[in-house]
Design an enzyme around this catalytic site. Structure first.
Site, mmCIF file in Angstrom:
data_model
loop_
_atom_site.group_PDB
_atom_site.id
_atom_site.type_symbol
_atom_site.label_atom_id
_atom_site.label_comp_id
_atom_site.label_asym_id
_atom_site.label_seq_id
_atom_site.Cartn_x
_atom_site.Cartn_y
_atom_site.Cartn_z
ATOM 1 N N THR A 323 -5.559 -7.083 0.601
ATOM 2 C CA THR A 323 -4.679 -6.496 -0.408
ATOM 3 C C THR A 323 -4.934 -5.003 -0.461
ATOM 4 O O THR A 323 -6.052 -4.541 -0.187
ATOM 5 C CB THR A 323 -4.918 -7.081 -1.808
ATOM 6 O OG1 THR A 323 -6.170 -6.613 -2.326
ATOM 7 C CG2 THR A 323 -4.932 -8.604 -1.777
ATOM 8 N N GLU A 324 -3.916 -4.234 -0.825
ATOM 9 C CA GLU A 324 -4.090 -2.794 -0.926
ATOM 10 C C GLU A 324 -5.101 -2.416 -2.000
ATOM 11 O O GLU A 324 -5.650 -1.313 -1.992
ATOM 12 C CB GLU A 324 -2.747 -2.100 -1.193
ATOM 13 C CG GLU A 324 -2.075 -2.474 -2.481
ATOM 14 C CD GLU A 324 -1.101 -3.637 -2.327
ATOM 15 O OE1 GLU A 324 -0.065 -3.629 -3.019
ATOM 16 O OE2 GLU A 324 -1.381 -4.564 -1.539
#
Length: 659
Positions: A323-324
Site C-alpha cells: 500500500t502507498e
C-alpha cells in the site's frame, strides 16, 4: 535536568498562531491524531482563534462525516488547503468549491516527499509525476478554484526532458501520532498500523523553527524505549499529549488489532469468499494480470477484491501486495483499516514507499475509475459535482509497469446476474462511466501511449486495452451483446477489431486454478513434437506473456523440446488469442530470432488479431527476421508446405488445428 514535555491538548493548541501552516498525519481512517484535531476545533469555536491557517496533508484523514480533518470546516479557521484528498473532509471541500478558501490538490506522493524537502531546507521537488494531468500548469496547475491564483507547480526542462517543479511550503506546526512517548518526547509505534510521514513532518516543522505536537496513548519512563524502537527522536518533539482511548483508536472502525499492528501473526486461510457478483467478476479478471513474484499496489473500491481472490486462488505467496501508506506484504486490509495489512512483512514510511513507486518499483497496479474517455484518460479526482482529490493515484498510475483500471461499466443502480456462466444485465446503472471527455484528467492515456505503458480497463462485462488508436474493446463476457450492452451505453465509439470472450472460468462459482496460469505450469503441455514429420507444434492460444520471466520460461520450454528432437525442427505456432505485454514486443522478437538461428529449420505462425500481427511483423522485420505471420492456420499451413515439400504432403487440417 531533562524537560518533561507532557502537557494537555488545550495547552498544546494554544501555541498555534494566526496564519500558521499546520500539517497533520493520518491515512484514510487510520493513525489520526483525533484529540489534537478536536482540541483545535474546540479552541476556535470558543475563541475564534487561531484564524487563517494553512492545512497541509497527504491522504484524507477522517470519516467523511466530520471527524479527523473534517472538524476544521468552521468558517475562518482555514484560509488555504494543500491536500491529496478532499473527500474525507466534505465541508472543507465544499468551502473550496465555493471559493471560500484557496486550495491545491497535489499528488499524495509529492506532498509526502515535500516534507523531506522542507526538512532539508530545499526549495521544492522535481518530479515527472503529474505531467499531462490537471496538476500540470498547462492544465490547471492543481488549483481547485478561481480564488487560488499562486502557482506552486511549474513546468521546467532539464536536459531536454519535461519535469514539474513543486514549490515547498514551510511548516509551522506538525500534528503527529505515536503509541508511546517518554518524558523527553522520544516516540515509538508498537501499536500503530502505520508510521506514515511522522518523522519527515516533525523534521520539517522543527527545522523551520516551528513546533511538533505528538499525540500518544501512554507515557513510559526514560530509558524504557530501545534506540531502534524510537521512530521519532525527542529532539524533534516539543509537546506530548496523552489522548483518551476513544480519541486514539487504531482507526474509526477498530479500537486495536494486534495483527494490523504487526504484534502477532494470524491465520488467513479462513478469509470469507466473495460472492460471485460484479465486484468479484472484476477482481477475478484483474487477477489474471498479477505478475508472478511481482510487487503490486491495489486501490480502494473494486480493486480491493483482488486481495480476496488472490487468497482464494492460493497465489498470495507468489505476489507481494503493498500500500502507498507503507505496508509491504501480507493480506491487505479493507474498510476502515484500508492502507494497513495483516501479517505484513514490513512497514516503511509513506515517503519511502512513494520513492519506490516513483522509481518504477511496482510491477502492476489495479486502481478504480470514475470516468474514462476515448483517449484512455481516467478521472478519479473530481466528478459528480464533488471534489474528491487524486490521493496517490497519479504517482501510482504513472509509474507502475502495468496498469489495470477496474470498475463497473455503469454506476448507480447497476444489477447483474450470473446464470450458468453467462452474464445478464438485470438493471443498468443510471450514470455512464465511458464519456466523451473526462471532467478532470487524473491519468493521461496519450502520455501512457507515448511511454509504451500497458493499460487495461476491466469491467464486469468487457475489457478495454489502451492502444495508439485509443481505447480498444478486446474482451467480452459471455452473454453480453456488444451493441446492446456495451456500445449503447458509451458516449464514444471504441476501436473494435476482434474482441475475444473473457475467460469462462471467471463466471463459474468455483476456483479458477489461477495459480497454474500464473506460474506457467501448463507450458509443457502446450508443446508437442511429431518426430515422423519433424514438426514442433506450439499452441499459445489464449496464453498471456505478462513479464520477462514468462518469456524466459517459454524459451526454455521450447529449447528443451527442440533438444529432445535432436535436430532443427519445422515450427508451427498458434498465436490466436495470445497476449503480449506491450513492453516485451522487442524482447519477444529477440527470442524468436534466437530460436530461428539455433533451433528452427522453418517457422510459420498465425494470429487472427490484426493489431498483434502488425506488431509482431514490425518487431521481427526490425531484427532482420522474415515475419511469416499469417491470419489463418490454413495460410500458415500452406506456407510451411511450400517451404518443405515433405511436410506439405503430410500435414492435415486436423493436425494444424490441434496446434
Amino acid at each position: 535536568m531533562r524537560k518533561n514535555k507532557v502537557i494537555t491538548a488545550d495547552e498544546a493548541i494554544a501555541l498555534i498562531r494566526v496564519n500558521d501552516v499546520v500539517t497533520t498525519t493520518g491515512f484514510v481512517q487510520s493513525c489520526i491524531p483525533e484529540a489534537l484535531h478536536a482540541a483545535l476545533e474546540k479552541r476556535f469555536v470558543e475563541t475564534g482563534s487561531p484564524r487563517g491557517l494553512t492545512l497541509i496533508m497527504t491522504a484524507g484523514a477522517g470519516d467523511s462525516k466530520g471527524l479527523g480533518t473534517g472538524r476544521l470546516h468552521h468558517a475562518g479557521l482555514l484560509s488555504r488547503v494543500i491536500a491529496a484528498n478532499f473527500g474525507r473532509m466534505p465541508k472543507v471541500a465544499q468551502a473550496a468549491q465555493d471559493n471560500l478558501i484557496r486550495g491545491y490538490n497535489l499528488p499524495q506522493g509529492v506532498i509526502s516527499q515535500l516534507y523531506r524537502a522542507c526538512a532539508a531546507g530545499q526549495p521544492g521537488l522535481f518530479s515527472k509525476v503529474g505531467l499531462q494531468t490537471y496538476v500540470d500548469p498547462r492544465h490547471g496547475g492543481a488549483k481547485v478554484n478561481t480564488l487560488t491564483t499562486e502557482d506552486i507547480v511549474k513546468l521546467v526542462e532539464v536536459d531536454g526532458e519535461e519535469w514539474l517543479f513543486y514549490t515547498a511550503t514551510k511548516i509551522d506546526v506538525a500534528f503527529i501520532r505515536a503509541t508511546s512517548a517518554d518524558p523527553s518526547g522520544n516516540l515509538s509505534y508498537e501499536k500503530e498500523a502505520l508510521t506514515l510521514d511522522c518523522l519527515a513532518q516533525a523534521m520539517a516543522a522543527r527545522n523551520n523553527g516551528g513546533i511538533v505536537i505528538a499525540q500518544v496513548e501512554r507515557i513510559v519512563d526514560d530509558g524504557y524505549l530501545l534506540p531502534k524502537d524510537v521512530r521519532v527522536p525527542g529532539i524533534l518533539v516539543d509537546c506530548v499529549v496523552v489522548a483518551e482511548p476513544e480519541m486514539h483508536r487504531m482507526n474509526y472502525g477498530v479500537m486495536h488489532d494486534a495483527a494490523l499492528a504487526g504484534e502477532i501473526r494470524v491465520p488467513v486461510t479462513g478469509i470469507k469468499r466473495m460472492p460471485l457478483n460484479e465486484r468479484k467478476i472484476i477482481a477475478r479478471r484483474a487477477a489474471f494480470e498479477l505478475p508472478p513474484n511481482g510487487v503490486v499496489n491495489l486501490g480502494v473500491g473494486a480493486p480491493e477484491g483482488i486481495s480476496s481472490v488472490a487468497n482464494e486462488e492460493k497465489i498470495t505467496p507468489y505476489i507481494t501486495l503493498t500500500t502507498e501508506a507503507g505496508a509491504v506484504g501480507g493480506v491487505l486490509a479493507s474498510g476502515s483499516s484500508f492502507g494497513a495489512a495483516t501479517n505484513a512483512d514490513c512497514i516503511i514510511d509513506q515517503n519511502q514507499m512513494f520513492d519506490f513507486y516513483d522509481g518504477g518499483g511496482l510491477d502492476m497496479t489495479c486502481l478504480g475509475m470514475a470516468e474514462c474517455d476515448a483517449a484512455g484518460n481516467v478521472n478519479t479526482s473530481k466528478f459528480g459535482g464533488k471534489l474528491n482529490g487524486c490521493g496517490g493515484f497519479i504517482n501510482i498510475s504513472q509509474n507502475a509497469r502495468t496498469v489495470v483500471f477496474a470498475g463497473t461499466f455503469t454506476a448507480g443502480g447497476l444489477e447483474i446476474a450470473v446464470d450458468d456462466g453467462v452474464v445478464r444485465i438485470v438493471s443498468e446503472g443510471r450514470s455512464r462511466k465511458f464519456v466523451t471527455q473526462v471532467q478532470q484528467n487524473t491519468f493521461s492515456g496519450p502520455y501512457a501511449v507515448e511511454r509504451a505503458q500497458p493499460v487495461l480497463y476491466v469491467t464486469e462485462r468487457c475489457v478495454f486495452q489502451l492502444t495508439a488508436d485509443g481505447l480498444e474493446l478486446v474482451e467480452v463476457a459471455p452473454g453480453i451483446d456488444i451493441e446492446r450492452d456495451i456500445l449503447a451505453h458509451m458516449d464514444f465509439m471504441p476501436v473494435v477489431r476482434n474482441p475475444v470472450p473473457m475467460d469462462p472460468r471467471i463466471f463459474r462459482d468455483e476456483p479458477m486454478e489461477l495459480l497454474s496460469d500464473l506460474l506457467n505450469l501448463d507450458l509443457a503441455s502446450r508443446i508437442s513434437y511429431d518426430g515422423e514429420r519433424n514438426i514442433l507444434f506450439i499452441n499459445l492460444e489464449g496464453w498471456y506473456c505478462r513479464v520477462k520471466s514468462d518469456m524466459d520460461e517459454l524459451r526454455m520450454t521450447i529449447v528443451e523440446a527442440c533438444r529432445k528432437a535432436g535436430q532443427r525442427v519445422n515450427a508451427v505456432i498458434n498465436h490466436d488469442g495470445f497476449r503480449l505485454n506491450e513492453n516485451l514486443i522487442d524482447d519477444y522478437a529477440g527470442m524468436i530470432q534466437y530460436l530461428q538461428a539455433n533451433y528452427y529449420a522453418t517457422t510459420t505462425r498465425y494470429v487472427t488479431s490484426a493489431f498483434l500481427r502488425l506488431k509482431m511483423e514490425e518487431a521481427l522485420t526490425k531484427r532482420g527476421v522474415a515475419p511469416h505471420v499469417f491470419e489463418r492456420k490454413e495460410e500458415a499451413q500452406a506456407f510451411l508446405g511450400s517451404t518443405d515439400k515433405k511436410a506439405r504432403k503430410r500435414i492435415s487440417p486436423a493436425v494444424a488445428s490441434a496446434a
